[in-house]
Design a protein around this motif. Sequence first.
Motif, PDB file in Angstrom:
ATOM      1  N   VAL A  98      68.047  60.254  82.406  1.00  0.00           N
ATOM      2  CA  VAL A  98      67.123  59.125  82.352  1.00  0.00           C
ATOM      3  C   VAL A  98      67.211  58.377  83.685  1.00  0.00           C
ATOM      4  O   VAL A  98      68.301  58.005  84.126  1.00  0.00           O
ATOM      5  CB  VAL A  98      67.456  58.187  81.174  1.00  0.00           C
ATOM      6  N   ALA A  99      66.068  58.157  84.310  1.00  0.00           N
ATOM      7  CA  ALA A  99      66.017  57.614  85.674  1.00  0.00           C
ATOM      8  C   ALA A  99      66.779  56.299  85.849  1.00  0.00           C
ATOM      9  O   ALA A  99      67.451  56.106  86.854  1.00  0.00           O
ATOM     10  CB  ALA A  99      64.559  57.439  86.106  1.00  0.00           C
ATOM     11  N   ASP A 100      66.699  55.390  84.884  1.00  0.00           N
ATOM     12  CA  ASP A 100      67.327  54.076  85.058  1.00  0.00           C
ATOM     13  C   ASP A 100      68.619  53.914  84.261  1.00  0.00           C
ATOM     14  O   ASP A 100      69.064  52.799  84.009  1.00  0.00           O
ATOM     15  CB  ASP A 100      66.340  52.964  84.721  1.00  0.00           C
ATOM     16  N   GLU A 118      68.292  56.675  73.256  1.00  0.00           N
ATOM     17  CA  GLU A 118      67.762  55.975  74.426  1.00  0.00           C
ATOM     18  C   GLU A 118      67.130  54.641  74.014  1.00  0.00           C
ATOM     19  O   GLU A 118      67.353  53.607  74.651  1.00  0.00           O
ATOM     20  CB  GLU A 118      66.726  56.841  75.141  1.00  0.00           C
ATOM     21  N   SER A 119      66.372  54.661  72.934  1.00  0.00           N
ATOM     22  CA  SER A 119      65.761  53.436  72.427  1.00  0.00           C
ATOM     23  C   SER A 119      66.821  52.415  72.020  1.00  0.00           C
ATOM     24  O   SER A 119      66.687  51.218  72.295  1.00  0.00           O
ATOM     25  CB  SER A 119      64.855  53.761  71.240  1.00  0.00           C
ATOM     26  N   ALA A 120      67.870  52.873  71.364  1.00  0.00           N
ATOM     27  CA  ALA A 120      68.953  51.979  70.943  1.00  0.00           C
ATOM     28  C   ALA A 120      69.627  51.337  72.152  1.00  0.00           C
ATOM     29  O   ALA A 120      69.908  50.130  72.155  1.00  0.00           O
ATOM     30  CB  ALA A 120      69.974  52.738  70.110  1.00  0.00           C
ATOM     31  N   ILE A 121      69.881  52.120  73.180  1.00  0.00           N
ATOM     32  CA  ILE A 121      70.506  51.579  74.395  1.00  0.00           C
ATOM     33  C   ILE A 121      69.620  50.493  74.987  1.00  0.00           C
ATOM     34  O   ILE A 121      70.088  49.404  75.326  1.00  0.00           O
ATOM     35  CB  ILE A 121      70.773  52.705  75.417  1.00  0.00           C
ATOM     36  N   ARG A 122      68.336  50.756  75.088  1.00  0.00           N
ATOM     37  CA  ARG A 122      67.405  49.769  75.654  1.00  0.00           C
ATOM     38  C   ARG A 122      67.307  48.513  74.776  1.00  0.00           C
ATOM     39  O   ARG A 122      67.302  47.394  75.275  1.00  0.00           O
ATOM     40  CB  ARG A 122      66.029  50.384  75.848  1.00  0.00           C
ATOM     41  N   THR A 123      67.228  48.718  73.473  1.00  0.00           N
ATOM     42  CA  THR A 123      67.102  47.597  72.540  1.00  0.00           C
ATOM     43  C   THR A 123      68.328  46.696  72.592  1.00  0.00           C
ATOM     44  O   THR A 123      68.216  45.464  72.683  1.00  0.00           O
ATOM     45  CB  THR A 123      66.889  48.124  71.109  1.00  0.00           C
ATOM     46  N   VAL A 124      69.503  47.294  72.544  1.00  0.00           N
ATOM     47  CA  VAL A 124      70.744  46.518  72.577  1.00  0.00           C
ATOM     48  C   VAL A 124      70.905  45.841  73.931  1.00  0.00           C
ATOM     49  O   VAL A 124      71.298  44.674  74.012  1.00  0.00           O
ATOM     50  CB  VAL A 124      71.949  47.416  72.210  1.00  0.00           C
TER      51      VAL A 124
END
Length: 149
Positions: free
Chosen positions: A12-14, A100-106
Amino acid sequence: MRQGFVALINTVADMEVVAEGINGQQAIDLYRQHKPCVTLIDLRMPVLGGVEAITAIRREFRMRDLIVLTTYDGDEDIYRSLQAGARGYLLKDVFFEELESAIRTVHAGSRHIPAAIAERLAERMAGSDLTGREMEVLELIVRGQATRK
């Protein structure tokens, strides 16, 4: 399994994995050294368990971006992890898109608890001493809505 998650996250780029630990004490030591934005932690680890590691990290750093990533889905495991300060709870059979969504959400300050896990937690908490507002928030989580900090 850990190496697979590391390889996927690093695509994932970021996102970048800055450290990997093999036990709870090492997780604490590596957190002190790297201070990552989000930490994924298992529950069952040698030397020191995940709940104990989460508690120690939160006590020292008051960091909120911890996600449990485990094979254990028992009600007590879920409850203890969230009580210790985890902001997310995922099972290791999760699809990468959800991780990935969980990482971003948290990282954005919300919780990420899959509906099935939130529902089990709500059932456990139904007989507890939660306030009306706490029950309302728990119900929103069960319906898949995010919470704010």
